[in-house]
Design a protein around this motif. Sequence first.
Motif, PDB file in Angstrom:
ATOM      1  N   UNK A 298       0.892  -1.116   0.212  1.00 23.53           N
ATOM      2  CA  UNK A 298      -0.048   0.052  -0.150  1.00 23.53           C
ATOM      3  C   UNK A 298       0.842   1.102   0.018  1.00 23.53           C
ATOM      4  N   UNK A 299       0.577   2.331  -0.639  1.00 25.80           N
ATOM      5  CA  UNK A 299       1.302   3.731  -0.649  1.00 25.80           C
ATOM      6  C   UNK A 299       1.445   4.260   0.529  1.00 25.80           C
ATOM      7  N   UNK A 300       0.664   4.052   1.457  1.00 27.91           N
ATOM      8  CA  UNK A 300       0.525   4.721   2.542  1.00 27.91           C
ATOM      9  C   UNK A 300       1.829   4.152   3.393  1.00 27.91           C
ATOM     10  N   UNK A 301       2.402   2.898   3.082  1.00 26.30           N
ATOM     11  CA  UNK A 301       3.294   2.274   3.900  1.00 26.30           C
ATOM     12  C   UNK A 301       4.849   3.126   3.607  1.00 26.30           C
ATOM     13  N   UNK A 302       4.979   3.270   2.200  1.00 25.72           N
ATOM     14  CA  UNK A 302       6.002   4.257   1.758  1.00 25.72           C
ATOM     15  C   UNK A 302       5.870   5.685   2.107  1.00 25.72           C
ATOM     16  N   UNK A 303       4.955   6.268   2.234  1.00 25.79           N
ATOM     17  CA  UNK A 303       4.778   7.604   2.759  1.00 25.79           C
ATOM     18  C   UNK A 303       5.226   8.052   4.076  1.00 25.79           C
ATOM     19  N   UNK A 304       4.581   6.924   4.868  1.00 31.02           N
ATOM     20  CA  UNK A 304       4.863   7.037   6.357  1.00 31.02           C
ATOM     21  C   UNK A 304       6.410   6.670   6.703  1.00 31.02           C
ATOM     22  N   UNK A 305       6.833   5.734   5.851  1.00 33.15           N
ATOM     23  CA  UNK A 305       8.281   5.331   6.039  1.00 33.15           C
ATOM     24  C   UNK A 305       9.337   6.663   5.632  1.00 33.15           C
ATOM     25  N   UNK A 306       8.954   7.387   4.722  1.00 33.36           N
ATOM     26  CA  UNK A 306       9.663   8.566   4.314  1.00 33.36           C
ATOM     27  C   UNK A 306       9.585   9.585   5.277  1.00 33.36           C
ATOM     28  N   UNK A 307       8.344   9.712   6.127  1.00 34.74           N
ATOM     29  CA  UNK A 307       8.171  10.711   7.125  1.00 34.74           C
ATOM     30  C   UNK A 307       9.122  10.522   8.252  1.00 34.74           C
ATOM     31  N   UNK A 308       9.113   8.993   8.587  1.00 37.17           N
ATOM     32  CA  UNK A 308       9.973   8.495   9.666  1.00 37.17           C
ATOM     33  C   UNK A 308      11.359   8.940   9.307  1.00 37.17           C
ATOM     34  N   UNK A 309      11.874   8.660   7.943  1.00 39.09           N
ATOM     35  CA  UNK A 309      13.330   8.975   7.823  1.00 39.09           C
ATOM     36  C   UNK A 309      13.791  10.273   7.634  1.00 39.09           C
ATOM     37  N   UNK A 310      12.738  11.187   6.947  1.00 37.72           N
ATOM     38  CA  UNK A 310      13.411  12.557   6.658  1.00 37.72           C
ATOM     39  C   UNK A 310      13.022  13.275   7.728  1.00 37.72           C
ATOM     40  N   UNK A 311      11.818  13.367   8.372  1.00 36.49           N
ATOM     41  CA  UNK A 311      11.084  14.332   9.286  1.00 36.49           C
ATOM     42  C   UNK A 311      11.405  13.685  10.484  1.00 36.49           C
ATOM     43  N   UNK A 312      11.348  12.381  10.844  1.00 35.86           N
ATOM     44  CA  UNK A 312      11.428  11.728  12.116  1.00 35.86           C
ATOM     45  C   UNK A 312      10.085  11.877  12.882  1.00 35.86           C
ATOM     46  N   UNK A 313       9.203  11.894  12.107  1.00 37.67           N
ATOM     47  CA  UNK A 313       7.593  12.261  12.764  1.00 37.67           C
ATOM     48  C   UNK A 313       7.285  10.956  13.634  1.00 37.67           C
ATOM     49  N   UNK A 314       7.818   9.693  13.290  1.00 38.27           N
ATOM     50  CA  UNK A 314       7.600   8.665  14.240  1.00 38.27           C
ATOM     51  C   UNK A 314       8.624   7.807  14.823  1.00 38.27           C
ATOM     52  N   UNK A 315       8.704   7.185  15.837  1.00 46.98           N
ATOM     53  CA  UNK A 315       9.755   6.314  16.623  1.00 46.98           C
ATOM     54  C   UNK A 315       9.800   5.172  15.661  1.00 46.98           C
ATOM     55  N   UNK A 316       8.586   4.700  15.648  1.00 44.51           N
ATOM     56  CA  UNK A 316       8.636   3.282  14.930  1.00 44.51           C
ATOM     57  C   UNK A 316       7.039   3.269  14.003  1.00 44.51           C
ATOM     58  N   UNK A 317       7.200   2.298  13.224  1.00 46.84           N
ATOM     59  CA  UNK A 317       6.021   1.965  12.412  1.00 46.84           C
ATOM     60  C   UNK A 317       5.816   0.396  12.225  1.00 46.84           C
ATOM     61  N   UNK A 318       4.729  -0.189  12.452  1.00 40.64           N
ATOM     62  CA  UNK A 318       4.443  -1.620  12.437  1.00 40.64           C
ATOM     63  C   UNK A 318       3.482  -1.697  11.174  1.00 40.64           C
TER      64      UNK A 318
END
Length: 213
Positions: A85-105
């Motif tokens: 799903x496209x949301x997986x890639x979008x949220x991962x990019x936010x974690x990597x570049x903006x550090x918006x999340x500590x983790x994603x499952x």
Amino acid sequence: MLDSRAAHQGGDVLGQTRPLLRTWRHGKIPASYISPSSPSHRPWKSCVRPRHRRRAPLLATVEPGCGNETNPLTMANSASGMAVNDECKLKFQELKSKRSFRFITFKIDEHTQQVVVDRLGKPGDTYDDFTASMPDSECRYAVFDFDFTTDENCQKSKIFFISWSPDTSRVRSKMLYASSKDRFKRELDGIQVELQATDPSEMSMDIVKARAL
């Protein structure tokens, strides 16, 4: 002196043999030379080179019972093309570049045949919060943004990819996650360390620190 009849027969045999030798080069022999009624000419049949026939391609067959827990291998092959799903890639990019999340499952939705986002960890969450979010009897993928200090007292961070497959999970679920892992990882550009765990002790803080350094 040779008998005239024998000489005449010898000439006939030689005359019959010459066209036979010429046609044998091309793998063809006149039907008159290989007639079953002529025993003296039957040995020439073995000189004809057989033509190679192409074998029909083997077609895969699906036996009754495939695609369930009684036949996990076939089921795993069918799941190797699991979509992301496209949301997986979008949220991962936010974690990597903006550090918006500590983790994603992430989890596999068997109804839509897609990998989807399961939970999002807040930036202030700890590693204990992350491990507590993993279900006891269900498989998951996860990424964790791990901060650590090196021996030279330098602050660094690495993104871990964790494949969680507990022993108590269903066989079907284990095979689905195992067969889809490589494709899913390719969609997440920026993973630095990978861990595979079947119980909490295999992804403890000590193991994570050792892999990060």
